[in-house]
Write a protein that holds these residues in place. Structure first.
Motif, short mmCIF file in Angstrom:
data_model
loop_
_atom_site.label_atom_id
_atom_site.label_comp_id
_atom_site.label_asym_id
_atom_site.label_seq_id
_atom_site.Cartn_x
_atom_site.Cartn_y
_atom_site.Cartn_z
N ALA A 1 12.00 28.59 6.01
CA ALA A 1 13.42 28.92 6.22
C ALA A 1 13.73 30.31 5.69
CB ALA A 1 14.31 27.88 5.56
N ASP A 2 13.20 30.63 4.51
CA ASP A 2 13.46 31.94 3.92
C ASP A 2 12.85 33.06 4.75
OD1 ASP A 2 14.89 30.86 1.82
OD2 ASP A 2 13.21 30.88 0.43
N THR A 3 11.63 32.85 5.24
CA THR A 3 10.99 33.91 6.01
C THR A 3 11.63 34.08 7.39
OG1 THR A 3 9.25 32.33 6.68
CG2 THR A 3 8.78 33.77 4.81
N LEU A 4 12.12 32.98 7.96
CA LEU A 4 12.85 33.08 9.23
C LEU A 4 14.16 33.84 9.04
CD1 LEU A 4 12.29 29.53 10.76
CD2 LEU A 4 11.40 31.69 11.66
N THR A 5 14.81 33.57 7.92
CA THR A 5 16.05 34.31 7.60
C THR A 5 15.74 35.79 7.43
OG1 THR A 5 17.07 32.39 6.54
CG2 THR A 5 17.93 34.55 5.95
N GLY A 6 14.63 36.08 6.74
CA GLY A 6 14.23 37.47 6.57
C GLY A 6 13.96 38.15 7.89
N LEU A 7 13.30 37.44 8.81
CA LEU A 7 13.04 37.99 10.15
C LEU A 7 14.35 38.26 10.89
CD1 LEU A 7 11.32 38.63 12.67
CD2 LEU A 7 11.23 36.16 13.11
N ALA A 8 15.28 37.30 10.83
CA ALA A 8 16.55 37.45 11.55
C ALA A 8 17.34 38.64 11.02
CB ALA A 8 17.37 36.17 11.42
N ARG A 9 17.39 38.79 9.69
CA ARG A 9 18.15 39.89 9.10
C ARG A 9 17.50 41.23 9.40
NH1 ARG A 9 19.63 37.14 3.20
NH2 ARG A 9 21.27 35.73 4.01
N LEU A 10 16.17 41.26 9.40
CA LEU A 10 15.47 42.49 9.74
C LEU A 10 15.75 42.88 11.18
CD1 LEU A 10 13.38 44.66 8.91
CD2 LEU A 10 11.59 43.07 9.65
N ALA A 11 15.70 41.90 12.08
CA ALA A 11 15.91 42.17 13.50
C ALA A 11 17.32 42.69 13.78
CB ALA A 11 15.65 40.90 14.30
N GLN A 12 18.29 42.26 12.96
CA GLN A 12 19.66 42.73 13.16
C GLN A 12 19.78 44.23 12.96
OE1 GLN A 12 22.01 40.42 10.42
NE2 GLN A 12 22.01 38.58 11.70
N THR A 13 18.88 44.82 12.20
CA THR A 13 18.94 46.25 11.91
C THR A 13 18.17 47.08 12.93
OG1 THR A 13 16.98 46.26 10.48
CG2 THR A 13 19.09 45.70 9.45
N LEU A 14 17.51 46.43 13.87
CA LEU A 14 16.66 47.12 14.84
C LEU A 14 17.25 47.00 16.24
CD1 LEU A 14 13.26 45.84 13.47
CD2 LEU A 14 14.10 48.18 13.30
N SER A 15 17.04 48.02 17.04
CA SER A 15 17.58 48.01 18.40
C SER A 15 16.50 48.05 19.47
CB SER A 15 18.53 49.20 18.59
OG SER A 15 17.84 50.43 18.36
N GLN A 16 15.26 48.33 19.07
CA GLN A 16 14.20 48.46 20.06
C GLN A 16 13.24 47.27 20.01
OE1 GLN A 16 12.26 52.25 20.06
NE2 GLN A 16 14.15 53.41 19.86
N LYS A 17 12.37 47.21 21.00
CA LYS A 17 11.35 46.17 21.08
C LYS A 17 10.14 46.63 20.28
CE LYS A 17 9.04 43.15 24.37
NZ LYS A 17 9.43 42.36 25.52
N ASN A 18 10.14 46.35 18.98
CA ASN A 18 9.05 46.84 18.14
C ASN A 18 8.65 45.88 17.03
OD1 ASN A 18 11.32 47.14 16.57
ND2 ASN A 18 11.08 49.32 16.20
N ILE A 19 9.09 44.62 17.10
CA ILE A 19 8.77 43.65 16.05
C ILE A 19 7.56 42.81 16.44
CG2 ILE A 19 9.58 41.68 14.69
CD1 ILE A 19 12.42 42.64 15.12
N ILE A 20 6.59 42.72 15.54
CA ILE A 20 5.46 41.81 15.70
C ILE A 20 5.53 40.79 14.56
CG2 ILE A 20 2.94 41.61 15.65
CD1 ILE A 20 2.84 44.47 16.80
N VAL A 21 5.56 39.52 14.92
CA VAL A 21 5.67 38.45 13.93
C VAL A 21 4.28 37.89 13.64
CG1 VAL A 21 6.71 36.22 13.37
CG2 VAL A 21 7.98 37.87 14.77
N TRP A 22 3.97 37.79 12.36
CA TRP A 22 2.70 37.18 11.93
C TRP A 22 3.00 35.79 11.40
CZ3 TRP A 22 -2.27 39.66 11.53
CH2 TRP A 22 -2.28 40.95 12.06
#
Length: 251
Positions: free
Chosen positions: A141-162
């Motif tokens: 849950a914490d890491t998913l929240t971290g991913l969601a908050r990080l994605a909110q700050t990005l506008s391009q297609k550049n996230i790779i999830v491990w």
């Protein structure tokens, strides 16, 4: 591979930043895998570790990691200390891998956003990829929240999830990660995912943990004398699976 060969292969310099607010989820492991992937493919790469207190990536001697350790001033992170790192990311023809620690995540990312570092890198011909770790188990849950908050700050297609399954499978209500509502919402920003899957703890997992504790690369472990032939075979299987997934992402 020379810089000229690098250009002939059509590979522009890339920057890979490993980020996750949650500590102890495998960020340094991801950075080490990325570095080894580039080395194995004979692509020039530089590695940087920004964790001032627990510089795990910098302990891999074979990766020649530069530790950006002069960051604390008056007991807190001095954000201007990231300037020399960005200068390095803006120069040269090699790929760059940046491992961030839990203590530097927020100061570093605030610095990146406030100073428009991503557009600066991209304007200099650097393709930027943000690597975010999501784990199974109690930290999911914490890491998913971290991913969601990080994605909110990005506008391009550049996230790779491990997806790190060391602590358990990444599943929600019986659904795999690619069926999560969050993943569907973030689809325009996701390049793809890499699965570090849970394996037999008596064999594969024991060998991998031995390798990680010794801060050895796959190549070192497979070529050295610390592991049996069967253990080396298992490490080759793990390496091949990870690298094939990275091949599929086209990074």
């Amino acid at each position: 591979m020379s810089n000229e060969d690098f250009a002939k292969n059509g590979r522009s310099p890339s920057v890979h930043v490993v980020l996750q607010a949650k500590g102890g989820v495998g960020k340094s492991l991801v950075a080490a895998i990325l570095a080894q992937y580039h080395f194995t493919r004979q692509w020039p790469v530089r590695c940087f570790d920004t964790d001032p207190g627990n510089a795990t990536l910098a302990q891999y001697k074979a990766l020649a990691v530069e530790h950006i350790g002069d960051l604390i001033r008056g007991g807190v992170i001095n954000q201007k200390g990231f300037d020399p790192l960005v200068e390095k990311l803006l120069t040269g023809d090699s790929a760059s891998i940046v491992d961030t620690g839990a203590s530097t995540f927020l100061p570093f990312w605030n610095y990146v956003l406030e100073n428009d570092i991503l557009p600066l890198l991209e304007n200099q011909g650097r393709q930027v990829f943000i690597h975010c770790v999501v784990t199974g188990g109690q930290a999911m849950a914490d890491t998913l929240t971290g991913l969601a908050r990080l994605a909110q700050t990005l506008s391009q297609k550049n996230i790779i999830v491990w997806l790190n399954e060391f602590f358990g499978e990444v599943r929600e209500g019986g659904k795999p990660f690619d069926q999560f509502r969050l993943v569907q919402d973030l689809a325009p920003k996701l390049v793809g995912s890499v699965l570090i899957r849970k394996r037999n703890p008596d064999t594969f997992e024991d060998d991998v943990q031995h390798m990680l504790r010794a801060r050895l690369t796959f190549d070192e472990a497979i070529a050295g004398e610390e592991f049996s032939l069967v253990s080396k075979q298992r490490l080759q299987i793990v390496r091949r699976e990870l690298f094939e997934q990275l091949d599929g992402l086209g990074i």
